[in-house]
Design an enzyme around this catalytic site. Sequence first.
Site, PDB file in Angstrom:
ATOM      1  N   GLN A   1      -8.047  -0.165   3.944  1.00 58.68           N
ATOM      2  CA  GLN A   1      -8.876  -0.648   5.048  1.00 58.68           C
ATOM      3  C   GLN A   1     -10.284  -1.032   4.585  1.00 58.68           C
ATOM      4  OE1 GLN A   1      -7.923  -1.246   8.164  1.00 58.68           O
ATOM      5  NE2 GLN A   1      -5.843  -0.486   7.874  1.00 58.68           N
TER       6      GLN A   1
ATOM      7  N   THR B   1      11.097  -6.813 -11.241  1.00 58.17           N
ATOM      8  CA  THR B   1      10.649  -8.189 -11.414  1.00 58.17           C
ATOM      9  C   THR B   1       9.547  -8.505 -10.405  1.00 58.17           C
ATOM     10  OG1 THR B   1      12.839  -8.860 -12.170  1.00 58.17           O
ATOM     11  CG2 THR B   1      11.361 -10.607 -11.407  1.00 58.17           C
TER      12      THR B   1
ATOM     13  N   ASN C   1      -8.003   4.325   8.916  1.00 57.98           N
ATOM     14  CA  ASN C   1      -7.347   3.166   9.520  1.00 57.98           C
ATOM     15  C   ASN C   1      -7.361   3.201  11.041  1.00 57.98           C
ATOM     16  OD1 ASN C   1      -5.434   5.390   8.684  1.00 57.98           O
ATOM     17  ND2 ASN C   1      -4.120   4.312  10.135  1.00 57.98           N
TER      18      ASN C   1
ATOM     19  N   CYS D   1       5.129   6.955  16.622  1.00 52.24           N
ATOM     20  CA  CYS D   1       6.415   7.140  17.288  1.00 52.24           C
ATOM     21  C   CYS D   1       7.362   7.864  16.345  1.00 52.24           C
ATOM     22  CB  CYS D   1       6.990   5.779  17.690  1.00 52.24           C
ATOM     23  SG  CYS D   1       8.125   5.879  19.065  1.00 52.24           S
TER      24      CYS D   1
ATOM     25  N   GLY E   1      -2.189  -6.462   0.079  1.00 52.35           N
ATOM     26  CA  GLY E   1      -2.448  -7.880   0.281  1.00 52.35           C
ATOM     27  C   GLY E   1      -2.646  -8.298   1.721  1.00 52.35           C
TER      28      GLY E   1
ATOM     29  N   GLY F   1       0.788  -1.215   0.000  1.00 46.60           N
ATOM     30  CA  GLY F   1       0.000   0.000   0.000  1.00 46.60           C
ATOM     31  C   GLY F   1       0.825   1.271   0.000  1.00 46.60           C
ATOM     32  N   THR F   2       1.930   1.277   0.722  1.00 41.99           N
ATOM     33  CA  THR F   2       2.742   2.498   0.808  1.00 41.99           C
ATOM     34  C   THR F   2       3.312   2.879  -0.545  1.00 41.99           C
ATOM     35  OG1 THR F   2       3.297   2.122   3.133  1.00 41.99           O
ATOM     36  CG2 THR F   2       4.785   3.533   1.873  1.00 41.99           C
TER      37      THR F   2
END
Length: 396
Positions: free
Chosen positions: A188, A246, A160, A339, A209, A73-74
């Site tokens: 989410q 790849t 989220n 954090c 995933g 996702g990032t």
Amino acid sequence: MNDAPTVYLDHAATTPMVPAAVAAMTAHLADVGNASSLHASGRRARRVVEESRETIAQALGCRPGEVVFSSGGTEADNLAVKGLYWSRRAADPARRRILSSSVEHHAVLDPLHWLAEHEDADLELLPVDRHGRLDVAALAASIERDPASVALVSVMWANNEVGTVQPIAEVVALAAEHGIPVHSDAVQALGSLPVDFAAAGIDAMTISGHKVGGPLGVGALVVRREIELTALVHGGGQERDVRSGTLDVPAVAGFAAAVELAVKEQADHAVRVAALRDRLVDAVRRAVPDVVLNGPEPGRGALDRLPGNAHFSFPGCEGDSLLMLLDARGIECSTGSACSAGVPQPSHVLLAMGRDAEEARSSLRFSLGHTSTEADVDALAAAIVPCVERARAARA
């Protein structure tokens, strides 16, 4: 040492792989072949990738060619917001403005701030109400102020942290009037809410995933073929030449199996985990009468809040301390804090919702998933009072 079985209440962070995804992934772990190679082994690998792409497309209401595989996702969020911004700026240098909500995941917020700091973007983070829902009137006003200068709009499908479902249809309608592309992080939402790419009318959508019972390290950006994206990663020209590299064929196969199952079972899953969530909310409220539930009230509207999300602030507690006390009893959840350099920071989501820093630091998220049971909820109900008492005593 606590020998009790672990009670896992952090499915929004990652959820266990479903057997179908494990089977699909392991079936190809020993296979040889680069999906970009032309020989027989490469063609076999390519067939697995393209069949997986078709499976995901059918599940999400998009065309196979609109599924761009990524590492998760990032990366997909970064490709969406940076790729859209760069391509729109290249076509029209006046398009510098990016509109987004103030409660986005850091996978969207951080690249947006980077674009503002390094690429001359004019970033506007729009307000939300006390439940974390986007102020649609503020979005409309911002667009109307100068629509020709807006490069893109990015608003998550569902939050989220507090589980609030965003008004995506209204966002799309406002942006479409001026031909502004819309990206939505649906990480989410997928598997918890009905998600249909074409029906939603958005231009780009992020999925991952490991949030739907698939493997870690794989995701996708679903993006309309007509949308121009500037690549982040250059190399072999894979994935429409916007995401070179790849492909991890076993992970892609496991991802497709998980997405297919999550969409197929979405309605039943939502009903089951919402009932568990309501049981959890009731139990925590009875045990800790002054607890504050953050986000929309369960039952106020079935599509207002993610069915498996329960997010609380515990007055008089430090969220980190309460988390560790629960963890010592075998109950795993997450804190609403982030954090930074080893220093706990209050949740930007709760601050945007009008909570103060102390309330934000006292928060915990409990998120339910496909392996959650009534016994998990009952274990939390039994543990929450002594843990809250100890956390309050420690802080005092």
